[in-house]
Design a protein around this motif. Structure first.
Motif, PDB file in Angstrom:
ATOM      1  N   VAL B  95      33.933  37.929  38.555  1.00  0.00           N
ATOM      2  CA  VAL B  95      34.387  37.202  36.989  1.00  0.00           C
ATOM      3  C   VAL B  95      33.105  36.041  36.454  1.00  0.00           C
ATOM      4  O   VAL B  95      33.238  35.583  36.751  1.00  0.00           O
ATOM      5  N   VAL B  96      33.505  36.487  35.300  1.00  0.00           N
ATOM      6  CA  VAL B  96      32.984  35.517  34.592  1.00  0.00           C
ATOM      7  C   VAL B  96      33.126  34.965  33.549  1.00  0.00           C
ATOM      8  O   VAL B  96      34.403  35.639  32.821  1.00  0.00           O
ATOM      9  N   ARG B  97      33.236  34.018  33.562  1.00  0.00           N
ATOM     10  CA  ARG B  97      34.623  32.581  32.836  1.00  0.00           C
ATOM     11  C   ARG B  97      33.884  32.049  31.747  1.00  0.00           C
ATOM     12  O   ARG B  97      32.975  31.179  32.234  1.00  0.00           O
ATOM     13  N   ASP B  98      34.540  31.609  30.701  1.00  0.00           N
ATOM     14  CA  ASP B  98      34.602  30.619  29.550  1.00  0.00           C
ATOM     15  C   ASP B  98      33.074  31.304  28.780  1.00  0.00           C
ATOM     16  O   ASP B  98      31.990  30.209  29.046  1.00  0.00           O
ATOM     17  N   MET B  99      33.367  32.756  28.603  1.00  0.00           N
ATOM     18  CA  MET B  99      32.078  33.321  27.803  1.00  0.00           C
ATOM     19  C   MET B  99      32.753  33.266  26.191  1.00  0.00           C
ATOM     20  O   MET B  99      34.057  33.087  25.812  1.00  0.00           O
ATOM     21  N   ASP B 100      31.696  31.991  25.101  1.00  0.00           N
ATOM     22  CA  ASP B 100      32.272  31.936  23.829  1.00  0.00           C
ATOM     23  C   ASP B 100      31.924  32.900  23.400  1.00  0.00           C
ATOM     24  O   ASP B 100      30.925  33.494  22.785  1.00  0.00           O
ATOM     25  N   PHE B 202      44.079  45.565  39.184  1.00  0.00           N
ATOM     26  CA  PHE B 202      44.576  44.609  38.878  1.00  0.00           C
ATOM     27  C   PHE B 202      45.860  44.603  38.694  1.00  0.00           C
ATOM     28  O   PHE B 202      46.929  44.161  38.606  1.00  0.00           O
ATOM     29  N   GLU B 203      46.022  45.959  38.180  1.00  0.00           N
ATOM     30  CA  GLU B 203      47.806  46.534  37.704  1.00  0.00           C
ATOM     31  C   GLU B 203      49.129  46.272  38.768  1.00  0.00           C
ATOM     32  O   GLU B 203      48.762  46.437  39.989  1.00  0.00           O
ATOM     33  N   GLY B 204      49.696  46.268  37.925  1.00  0.00           N
ATOM     34  CA  GLY B 204      51.566  45.482  38.939  1.00  0.00           C
ATOM     35  C   GLY B 204      51.972  44.895  38.782  1.00  0.00           C
ATOM     36  O   GLY B 204      51.294  43.288  39.155  1.00  0.00           O
ATOM     37  N   GLU B 205      53.106  44.721  39.484  1.00  0.00           N
ATOM     38  CA  GLU B 205      53.805  42.716  39.513  1.00  0.00           C
ATOM     39  C   GLU B 205      53.286  42.502  40.480  1.00  0.00           C
ATOM     40  O   GLU B 205      53.134  40.514  40.563  1.00  0.00           O
ATOM     41  N   SER B 206      52.429  43.410  41.499  1.00  0.00           N
ATOM     42  CA  SER B 206      52.129  41.924  42.496  1.00  0.00           C
ATOM     43  C   SER B 206      50.559  42.294  42.909  1.00  0.00           C
ATOM     44  O   SER B 206      50.120  42.457  44.489  1.00  0.00           O
ATOM     45  N   SER B 207      49.900  42.595  41.970  1.00  0.00           N
ATOM     46  CA  SER B 207      48.512  42.331  42.512  1.00  0.00           C
ATOM     47  C   SER B 207      47.865  41.417  43.107  1.00  0.00           C
ATOM     48  O   SER B 207      48.547  40.797  42.251  1.00  0.00           O
ATOM     49  N   SER B 208      47.316  41.459  44.472  1.00  0.00           N
ATOM     50  CA  SER B 208      46.475  40.806  44.458  1.00  0.00           C
ATOM     51  C   SER B 208      45.371  40.248  43.564  1.00  0.00           C
ATOM     52  O   SER B 208      45.154  39.260  44.110  1.00  0.00           O
ATOM     53  N   LEU B 209      44.760  41.362  43.383  1.00  0.00           N
ATOM     54  CA  LEU B 209      44.080  40.505  42.496  1.00  0.00           C
ATOM     55  C   LEU B 209      44.400  39.920  41.309  1.00  0.00           C
ATOM     56  O   LEU B 209      42.523  39.199  40.427  1.00  0.00           O
ATOM     57  N   TRP B 210      44.776  40.716  40.827  1.00  0.00           N
ATOM     58  CA  TRP B 210      45.379  40.040  39.618  1.00  0.00           C
ATOM     59  C   TRP B 210      45.641  38.415  39.991  1.00  0.00           C
ATOM     60  O   TRP B 210      44.836  37.471  39.438  1.00  0.00           O
ATOM     61  N   ASN B 211      46.320  37.808  40.943  1.00  0.00           N
ATOM     62  CA  ASN B 211      46.715  36.755  41.341  1.00  0.00           C
ATOM     63  C   ASN B 211      45.081  36.420  41.541  1.00  0.00           C
ATOM     64  O   ASN B 211      45.032  34.548  40.975  1.00  0.00           O
ATOM     65  N   GLU B 212      44.075  36.600  42.377  1.00  0.00           N
ATOM     66  CA  GLU B 212      43.272  36.459  42.514  1.00  0.00           C
ATOM     67  C   GLU B 212      42.121  35.727  41.365  1.00  0.00           C
ATOM     68  O   GLU B 212      41.877  34.497  40.952  1.00  0.00           O
ATOM     69  N   PHE B 213      42.010  37.004  40.578  1.00  0.00           N
ATOM     70  CA  PHE B 213      41.485  36.045  39.202  1.00  0.00           C
ATOM     71  C   PHE B 213      41.806  35.142  37.996  1.00  0.00           C
ATOM     72  O   PHE B 213      41.442  34.469  37.971  1.00  0.00           O
ATOM     73  N   LEU B 214      43.456  34.797  38.603  1.00  0.00           N
ATOM     74  CA  LEU B 214      44.017  34.201  38.043  1.00  0.00           C
ATOM     75  C   LEU B 214      43.731  32.477  38.756  1.00  0.00           C
ATOM     76  O   LEU B 214      43.551  31.680  38.395  1.00  0.00           O
ATOM     77  N   ALA B 215      44.004  32.454  39.990  1.00  0.00           N
ATOM     78  CA  ALA B 215      43.249  31.333  41.078  1.00  0.00           C
ATOM     79  C   ALA B 215      41.857  31.009  40.848  1.00  0.00           C
ATOM     80  O   ALA B 215      41.710  30.047  40.500  1.00  0.00           O
ATOM     81  N   LEU B 216      40.322  32.106  40.491  1.00  0.00           N
ATOM     82  CA  LEU B 216      38.972  31.667  40.003  1.00  0.00           C
ATOM     83  C   LEU B 216      39.256  31.474  38.612  1.00  0.00           C
ATOM     84  O   LEU B 216      38.877  30.154  38.358  1.00  0.00           O
ATOM     85  N   LEU B 217      40.340  31.883  37.356  1.00  0.00           N
ATOM     86  CA  LEU B 217      40.543  31.414  36.431  1.00  0.00           C
ATOM     87  C   LEU B 217      40.660  29.486  36.839  1.00  0.00           C
ATOM     88  O   LEU B 217      40.335  28.641  35.788  1.00  0.00           O
ATOM     89  N   LYS B 218      41.852  29.332  37.409  1.00  0.00           N
ATOM     90  CA  LYS B 218      42.042  28.226  37.913  1.00  0.00           C
ATOM     91  C   LYS B 218      41.483  27.092  38.302  1.00  0.00           C
ATOM     92  O   LYS B 218      41.157  25.459  37.705  1.00  0.00           O
ATOM     93  N   LEU B 219      40.045  27.553  38.723  1.00  0.00           N
ATOM     94  CA  LEU B 219      39.022  26.830  39.427  1.00  0.00           C
ATOM     95  C   LEU B 219      38.019  26.291  38.331  1.00  0.00           C
ATOM     96  O   LEU B 219      37.176  24.900  38.238  1.00  0.00           O
ATOM     97  N   ARG B 220      38.461  26.774  36.804  1.00  0.00           N
ATOM     98  CA  ARG B 220      37.974  25.875  35.470  1.00  0.00           C
ATOM     99  C   ARG B 220      38.627  25.346  34.422  1.00  0.00           C
ATOM    100  O   ARG B 220      38.198  24.753  33.884  1.00  0.00           O
ATOM    101  N   GLY B 221      39.659  24.995  35.460  1.00  0.00           N
ATOM    102  CA  GLY B 221      40.943  24.575  34.405  1.00  0.00           C
ATOM    103  C   GLY B 221      41.478  25.531  33.237  1.00  0.00           C
ATOM    104  O   GLY B 221      42.000  24.890  32.592  1.00  0.00           O
TER     105      GLY B 221
END
Lengths: 469, 469
Positions: B95-100, B202-221
């Protein structure tokens, strides 16, 4: 056997030079060989091209001309004193604050980060297009430099080429520390200095315009007066006075990071870097650059391939790295154990530029109350981190090593800032990359996975310098 | 007389078109004429060239090809599942985060700001060079767009061109508000939305990879779940459903900012913008662009030259804008009075892009206990701010107006973010410009000057979006 292979690779590199290949690329290839790498392997194959391009882009200031830049961006403005060099009229200064730039440290040839603030008092009846202040700053940043010289050169170039009443330049600079001085909160490790330069109406002890300039910086939280770290810390950690004596032995510093794998700086590598400086139009004999190729090679040699088997040698849960858990932890049968925010500094194998950040490790205990010491994990991180790497591979390698001793499951998250994403190319200065590797139970147990991620305390993002995580 | 002059200018603009001049530049010139400006005056002479260039650079994505970008940046990586479309191996995401980034709103043709986060799970035994995720995002950002379409296009382009196991894209976007909705703390006024798109694993209601993606974004606030303002506020304030009915009358909104000076959108200007879209390779009949030229012209017309005398008409310390000071202020004979953080939004005459921020005004009272109402100053700021301007001139004009009624002395500081410095050219996204104009006592009394500056409370710099002051 290995020496022979290295000699052959060096010969190939030279041959390519002979057939007219770019001298910069051949030099980078010689560096790769000196680092014990196979320059033909996939990840490195185009590294010479990328590194040569990055150095050329990063030092393009040598070929730029300030007059070309400001010409055509001088706008007659009613109310600005028509006399050259006078601050008359409404006497007002113009300050552009918080311009991010990057330069190359002339002492070690690594990039450093600059937050640049430029003020001026117009004269001659004209104002300057705001973006030109940034472009002129970039002409002098895009060279091998010292922070103070950038400040001085930007100041005098603007003053001379636009005939302003005065120019004020303030810089805040950040230099990457030695890998062993990288702290968990990486901002602590970076070396920060503040520099300023001024001309014309900003000069003099009691210049009210200079005080006004400082006050306008304070409105953005920039305090140049209390912000000068210059006197406390040496600027370049590899600099002439700061280089630790290389004794040819690997040594361990207090925080457990292994120091230079070898103190030797192969003369072939130093020659290669010297030829790179020449190719870029620099004079390697310029006094500030004497010793710089050697220091750059010293930096690179910290990331030398160590040709060890990719195994966490002899490491098991029963080895010396293991502690007996205290009683309050004795009930954590099967619970996730973790070590967060283990710092690292690696060298991106695609661009020969550092990437650095933190590693978070989670694993399932074996139910015997035993755990692994943080310093043992730090050694593991140093082993896989301190080399030519890519973040994805490093993450996987650490996960596999942890999994090899904790067979129930391992999860590794690496968060890193890549200088190659920040100081060159796309220049995404706030970007940060996270990678994940999961093995064992973590592959199937998404709750365990989520629980681990939730327990990572987010790093504080610093407003001051976006090269920090 | 004025109409005749305008007709002549329009004729000149057309003539230049006939002799083969760039169609984009001629269209911009027609806009300047429509705004009541003399396109030959110094500050505007090269504006058509600059605006045409900015639009071309800002929409270069139409001419870019994703395959060209990622080709050559795919690196074979041991441990990545060799099967295409599978997340096997260590199953880890990158995941690359915070690209302007910056894009152009297809509804009103103004630039908007994007903070982009891209994740993917590698497959086919390869990983992608990190910077390519940013370059691919830029291909779709550099067009006339809506935030959701950018997210969808980046996601599907990466998935298709690299054959990944899955792609996750999250965007946080900021749209400039109408000038009258600019608040003192400007972040409050900006319109913010969050958008995401996902494919494969990443697709689907219960995609754990999607939840992981969201968790990795949370690490940057970054909290994508609580961060969705989309439902609350309309995205484009000029959008089809959001445009206030134009009734041809100037009206005052609650915070004292004057609304559109004219509700009319001259058809010549709308035609000019339509031709600009065509020149840029867009189809003005594409349903999302229908009405956009008109909305862009509506935006511009808010900054129409009003041809009033450059005087604060009839304003004196004895006029309606003056209040009798309450008793506790009655002793401030000669003391500095001030009004801080008066918001404004102007249009940069060099680039036809907004610059916005706050004005701080200081003046010496006349010793009679009388002062000037904040709303009176706000009217003054609106008068000089809401037009084609340069910050230096605006600062001087406000200072002169204040000085005209407070002859003892006036000081004006303007702090502004310039979209032309941020979204194009030098792209200094954190930069902010301060200008000062001083008259009367403030020219000689540096203590008064310093005292005024010290009393300005610094704006909080927001980590979230650097287009905010």
């Amino acid at each position: 056997m290995y020496a022979l292979q290295e000699a052959n690779l060096a010969a190939t590199a030279c041959q390519e030079l002979i057939v007219g290949e770019d001298a910069m690329e051949a030099a980078v290839r010689a560096l790769l060989v000196g680092l014990g790498e196979d320059h033909r392997r996939e990840g490195l194959r185009r590294t010479p091209k990328r590194v040569a391009k990055a150095f050329r882009d990063g030092t393009r200031g040598y070929k730029q001309n300030v007059k070309d830049i400001v010409q055509g961006a001088l706008f007659p403005e009613h109310g600005v004193d028509k006399r050259t060099g006078s601050a008359g009229g409404t006497g007002g200064q113009v300050v552009v604050r918080d311009m991010d730039h990057f330069s190359y440290c002339e002492s070690c040839l690594l990039p450093f980060s600059i937050q640049c603030h430029v003020g001026y008092v117009p004269s001659g009846g004209r104002v300057v297009g705001l973006s030109k202040l940034s472009r002129v700053a970039d002409v002098f940043a895009k060279r091998f430099q010292s922070p103070q010289r950038i400040a001085d050169e930007v100041c005098s170039a603007l003053h001379a080429s636009i005939q302003l009443a005065g120019v004020a330049v303030a810089l805040q600079c950040w230099h990457i520390p030695l890998p062993e001085n990288m702290k968990c909160k990486s901002s602590q490790g970076w070396i920060r200095t503040s520099h300023s330069s001024r001309s014309g109406v900003f000069e003099g002890e009691s210049s009210s315009l200079w005080n006004e300039f400082l006050a306008l910086l304070k409105l953005r939280g920039i305090d140049m007066e209390t912000d000068s770290h210059s006197a406390i810390l040496p600027w370049c950690p590899l600099g002439p006075h700061e280089v630790p004596t290389c004794n040819g032995h690997a040594k361990r510093t207090t925080n457990g990071v292994t120091s230079p794998k070898s103190g030797s700086t192969p003369s072939s590598m130093v020659s290669a870097v010297t030829s790179m400086l020449q190719s870029l139009g620099e004079d390697p004999l310029r006094k500030e650059l004497v010793g710089s190729p050697q220091r750059y090679v010293q930096w690179l040699m910290r990331f030398r391939a160590c040709n060890l088997d990719v195994k966490w040698n002899g490491f098991t849960l029963n080895s010396a790295g293991v502690y007996e858990r205290s009683c309050e932890d004795a009930t954590d049968h099967g619970a996730i154990k973790s070590e967060m925010h283990l710092p690292f500094c690696a060298q991106c194998e695609h661009h020969l530029l550092p990437f650095y950040g933190v590693v978070h490790i989670g694993y399932f205990g074996n139910g015997d109350g035993k755990g692994i010491y943080r310093c043992t994990f730090q050694d593991l991180v140093n082993f896989y981190g301190c080399k030519l790497q890519v973040q994805e591979r490093m993450t996987r390698q650490i996960a596999e090593a942890v999994y090899s001793v904790s067979r129930r499951g391992a999860i590794v998250v690496v968060e890193a800032n890549h200088i190659c994403m920040i100081s060159r190319g796309v220049e995404k200065i706030r970007s940060s990359t996270a990678t994940v590797a999961v093995l064992g139970h973590f592959l199937t147990d998404s709750c365990a996975n989520a629980s681990f991620l939730q327990n990572i305390i987010p790093a504080i993002t610093h407003g001051g310098n976006k090269m920090e995580l």
